[in-house]
Design a protein around this motif. Sequence first.
Motif, PDB file in Angstrom:
ATOM      1  N   ALA A 189       5.167  11.600   7.900  1.00 48.70           N
ATOM      2  CA  ALA A 189       3.742  11.263   7.869  1.00 48.70           C
ATOM      3  C   ALA A 189       2.886  12.524   7.978  1.00 48.70           C
ATOM      4  CB  ALA A 189       3.415  10.295   9.005  1.00 48.70           C
ATOM      5  N   GLY A 190       3.314  13.459   8.824  1.00 52.32           N
ATOM      6  CA  GLY A 190       2.572  14.709   8.960  1.00 52.32           C
ATOM      7  C   GLY A 190       2.543  15.507   7.673  1.00 52.32           C
ATOM      8  N   ILE A 191       3.696  15.591   7.018  1.00 57.91           N
ATOM      9  CA  ILE A 191       3.760  16.314   5.743  1.00 57.91           C
ATOM     10  C   ILE A 191       2.853  15.660   4.705  1.00 57.91           C
ATOM     11  CG2 ILE A 191       5.269  16.904   3.804  1.00 57.91           C
ATOM     12  CD1 ILE A 191       7.530  17.238   5.847  1.00 57.91           C
ATOM     13  N   ARG A 192       2.889  14.335   4.652  1.00 59.07           N
ATOM     14  CA  ARG A 192       2.064  13.637   3.662  1.00 59.07           C
ATOM     15  C   ARG A 192       0.575  13.844   3.941  1.00 59.07           C
ATOM     16  NH1 ARG A 192      -0.122   8.410   2.043  1.00 59.07           N
ATOM     17  NH2 ARG A 192       0.319   8.158  -0.188  1.00 59.07           N
ATOM     18  N   LEU A 193       0.187  13.820   5.196  1.00 59.91           N
ATOM     19  CA  LEU A 193      -1.217  14.034   5.540  1.00 59.91           C
ATOM     20  C   LEU A 193      -1.673  15.432   5.129  1.00 59.91           C
ATOM     21  CD1 LEU A 193      -1.404  12.353   9.069  1.00 59.91           C
ATOM     22  CD2 LEU A 193      -2.554  11.573   6.970  1.00 59.91           C
ATOM     23  N   LEU A 194      -0.819  16.425   5.343  1.00 56.58           N
ATOM     24  CA  LEU A 194      -1.163  17.792   4.941  1.00 56.58           C
ATOM     25  C   LEU A 194      -1.308  17.906   3.429  1.00 56.58           C
ATOM     26  CD1 LEU A 194       1.148  19.851   7.336  1.00 56.58           C
ATOM     27  CD2 LEU A 194      -1.346  19.617   7.457  1.00 56.58           C
ATOM     28  N   VAL A 195      -0.379  17.270   2.686  1.00 51.70           N
ATOM     29  CA  VAL A 195      -0.432  17.316   1.220  1.00 51.70           C
ATOM     30  C   VAL A 195      -1.690  16.624   0.704  1.00 51.70           C
ATOM     31  CG1 VAL A 195       0.684  16.507  -0.892  1.00 51.70           C
ATOM     32  CG2 VAL A 195       2.057  17.511   0.933  1.00 51.70           C
ATOM     33  N   LEU A 196      -2.009  15.467   1.284  1.00 54.29           N
ATOM     34  CA  LEU A 196      -3.205  14.741   0.842  1.00 54.29           C
ATOM     35  C   LEU A 196      -4.473  15.548   1.150  1.00 54.29           C
ATOM     36  CD1 LEU A 196      -2.343  11.089   1.935  1.00 54.29           C
ATOM     37  CD2 LEU A 196      -2.330  12.037  -0.391  1.00 54.29           C
ATOM     38  N   ALA A 197      -4.511  16.196   2.304  1.00 56.77           N
ATOM     39  CA  ALA A 197      -5.676  17.002   2.646  1.00 56.77           C
ATOM     40  C   ALA A 197      -5.841  18.178   1.683  1.00 56.77           C
ATOM     41  CB  ALA A 197      -5.539  17.512   4.080  1.00 56.77           C
ATOM     42  N   ARG A 198      -4.725  18.783   1.331  1.00 58.38           N
ATOM     43  CA  ARG A 198      -4.784  19.911   0.379  1.00 58.38           C
ATOM     44  C   ARG A 198      -5.267  19.442  -0.987  1.00 58.38           C
ATOM     45  NH1 ARG A 198      -1.398  22.343  -3.412  1.00 58.38           N
ATOM     46  NH2 ARG A 198      -1.639  24.621  -3.552  1.00 58.38           N
TER      47      ARG A 198
ATOM     48  N   GLY B  75      10.386   4.786   1.697  1.00 53.98           N
ATOM     49  CA  GLY B  75      11.101   5.752   0.869  1.00 53.98           C
ATOM     50  C   GLY B  75      11.518   6.981   1.646  1.00 53.98           C
ATOM     51  N   TRP B  76      10.635   7.508   2.493  1.00 52.15           N
ATOM     52  CA  TRP B  76      10.940   8.695   3.280  1.00 52.15           C
ATOM     53  C   TRP B  76      12.114   8.432   4.229  1.00 52.15           C
ATOM     54  CZ3 TRP B  76       9.768  13.779   3.585  1.00 52.15           C
ATOM     55  CH2 TRP B  76      10.050  14.443   4.783  1.00 52.15           C
ATOM     56  N   GLY B  77      12.055   7.306   4.934  1.00 54.12           N
ATOM     57  CA  GLY B  77      13.133   6.976   5.851  1.00 54.12           C
ATOM     58  C   GLY B  77      14.459   6.814   5.135  1.00 54.12           C
TER      59      GLY B  77
ATOM     60  N   GLY C 167       0.811  -1.205   0.000  1.00 54.84           N
ATOM     61  CA  GLY C 167       0.000   0.000   0.000  1.00 54.84           C
ATOM     62  C   GLY C 167       0.847   1.259   0.000  1.00 54.84           C
ATOM     63  N   GLU C 168       0.206   2.389  -0.207  1.00 57.69           N
ATOM     64  CA  GLU C 168       0.930   3.647  -0.353  1.00 57.69           C
ATOM     65  C   GLU C 168       1.675   4.047   0.913  1.00 57.69           C
ATOM     66  OE1 GLU C 168      -1.610   6.712  -1.790  1.00 57.69           O
ATOM     67  OE2 GLU C 168      -1.956   5.755  -3.741  1.00 57.69           O
ATOM     68  N   TRP C 169       1.047   3.863   2.074  1.00 60.13           N
ATOM     69  CA  TRP C 169       1.695   4.309   3.305  1.00 60.13           C
ATOM     70  C   TRP C 169       2.968   3.530   3.635  1.00 60.13           C
ATOM     71  CZ3 TRP C 169       1.819   8.534   5.997  1.00 60.13           C
ATOM     72  CH2 TRP C 169       0.751   9.421   5.954  1.00 60.13           C
ATOM     73  N   PRO C 170       2.960   2.193   3.608  1.00 60.52           N
ATOM     74  CA  PRO C 170       4.222   1.484   3.857  1.00 60.52           C
ATOM     75  C   PRO C 170       5.309   1.866   2.853  1.00 60.52           C
ATOM     76  CG  PRO C 170       2.382  -0.024   4.056  1.00 60.52           C
ATOM     77  CD  PRO C 170       1.826   1.247   3.483  1.00 60.52           C
ATOM     78  N   GLY C 171       4.924   1.993   1.575  1.00 60.20           N
ATOM     79  CA  GLY C 171       5.902   2.401   0.580  1.00 60.20           C
ATOM     80  C   GLY C 171       6.462   3.778   0.876  1.00 60.20           C
TER      81      GLY C 171
ATOM     82  N   VAL D 153      11.694   7.618  15.094  1.00 60.75           N
ATOM     83  CA  VAL D 153      10.245   7.814  15.172  1.00 60.75           C
ATOM     84  C   VAL D 153       9.888   9.258  14.826  1.00 60.75           C
ATOM     85  CG1 VAL D 153       8.277   7.849  16.734  1.00 60.75           C
ATOM     86  CG2 VAL D 153       9.886   5.936  16.814  1.00 60.75           C
ATOM     87  N   ALA D 154      10.709  10.211  15.288  1.00 57.36           N
ATOM     88  CA  ALA D 154      10.447  11.624  14.996  1.00 57.36           C
ATOM     89  C   ALA D 154      10.536  11.912  13.504  1.00 57.36           C
ATOM     90  CB  ALA D 154      11.425  12.505  15.768  1.00 57.36           C
ATOM     91  N   VAL D 155      11.549  11.340  12.832  1.00 56.78           N
ATOM     92  CA  VAL D 155      11.706  11.558  11.388  1.00 56.78           C
ATOM     93  C   VAL D 155      10.501  11.012  10.631  1.00 56.78           C
ATOM     94  CG1 VAL D 155      13.047  10.856   9.364  1.00 56.78           C
ATOM     95  CG2 VAL D 155      14.218  11.678  11.416  1.00 56.78           C
ATOM     96  N   PHE D 156      10.044   9.820  11.018  1.00 53.92           N
ATOM     97  CA  PHE D 156       8.879   9.238  10.346  1.00 53.92           C
ATOM     98  C   PHE D 156       7.609  10.020  10.657  1.00 53.92           C
ATOM     99  CE2 PHE D 156      11.666   5.521   9.949  1.00 53.92           C
ATOM    100  CZ  PHE D 156      11.419   5.179   8.638  1.00 53.92           C
ATOM    101  N   ALA D 157       7.513  10.526  11.882  1.00 55.24           N
ATOM    102  CA  ALA D 157       6.336  11.319  12.239  1.00 55.24           C
ATOM    103  C   ALA D 157       6.272  12.598  11.410  1.00 55.24           C
ATOM    104  CB  ALA D 157       6.362  11.653  13.731  1.00 55.24           C
ATOM    105  N   VAL D 158       7.410  13.236  11.201  1.00 54.47           N
ATOM    106  CA  VAL D 158       7.448  14.446  10.371  1.00 54.47           C
ATOM    107  C   VAL D 158       7.016  14.118   8.945  1.00 54.47           C
ATOM    108  CG1 VAL D 158       8.973  16.157   9.317  1.00 54.47           C
ATOM    109  CG2 VAL D 158       9.172  15.653  11.751  1.00 54.47           C
TER     110      VAL D 158
END
Length: 434
Positions: free
Chosen positions: A419-428, A101-103, A93-97, A412-417
Amino acid sequence: MSSTTPSDTPHGAPALARRLTLRGAVAIGLASMIGAGVFAAFGPAAAVAGEWLLLGLALAAFVAFANAGSTGQLAARYPESGGAYRYGRVRLGEWPGFLAGWGFVVGKTASCAAMAMTAADYLVPAEWERPVAIAAVVVIAGINLLGITRTARAATVIVAVVLAVLAIVIAAGAVDVARQGSAFDSADAAAALPPVTPYGVLQSAGLLFFAFAGYARVATLGEEVVDPARTIPKAISLSLAAVVTLYAVIGVVLLGALGVASLAAADAPLDDVVLLAGWGWAIPVVQAGAALAALGALLALVAGIGRTSLAMARDRELPAALSSVSRRARVPWVAEVAVAAAIIVLVLVVDLRGAIGFSSFGVLVYYLVANLSAATQPAAERRIPRWLSIAGAIGCLVLVVTLPWPSVVGGVAVFAVGAGIRLLVLARRRRLAA
């Protein structure tokens, strides 16, 4: 469509070219793994594993073998840029991928800055380290921009020289052991070191695993490999087998020449081996070899980050400009330049050599996604048994517990950042679509 000149992508942008042969792929794999870690990792590993150092190496090799098998199996089915990012996106799925990639992109960009500074540290006085590190990044980026075949040729030269340097160390150790006998004394080690625990052996496995965890770099270049279904798994297997054998030999030589207690206390154990043999002339050679090994890993890693960034940009997970491919060299030139620029900024701003534990966390997440992706493949696509992919996933989780807690928190902090960026982009995007 020929094997070396693929057609343009459906969007009209030029695709990468299949120009990387088995020899070049193996060279890149070896350069990725034989980094500066081999010159320094055995000391800390011996400090926690004691006389069980080689067991720690065997555990690290098993996890690496499982990860490499999963990666090779996936690369044969999905010979595209991006490695575990692509596999996770398709299979899980998109999130695991995205997280894989982000990490990889964020963590390994920081690792690149650390590698550049490490190489400079071996070569020049402290006041010259940053300028030399920046110059190294510029040269490496320039080589990669010339095309994947130039990257492979440079990797071949670097690997050949580093292997020659390691051969000198092995010969020096053999001479010393032949002259004075083996210094490996478990009783002496038990007296000089804290008691060895299973957790200590796992810690040593983690340290040694990260010293040669670049075997999947070829998979990130999957879009550029000739006959990828055959070449990528073979290149990964050959390079990993060669490096595991090399590390085993070096481990035996270090234990035999220095003994457990001295190895555990050594900051530069390979230097100590050549000194014991009376080969003081080889110290500058060994130090230059360590610098060159760091640059070889940097060369392959910058190429891998660029291709992963390309794959993520094509899926709009990163800015679309990063998907640009030069028509002449057939490389993701915008991504390569952006990666090099980011590394240079990090070199200028902060010394990351002692603070990149979050990259280790990211590596384990990356391979966890790869193993889980491979475990979902049907029997017709399997090259390794499913249990081995599951074992690789468990191995990644086990090695997480060996990381220092700041590394886990940072990861965990790097992944949280991300994930947060991706959520904002998807919402926009949803708002614009509405």
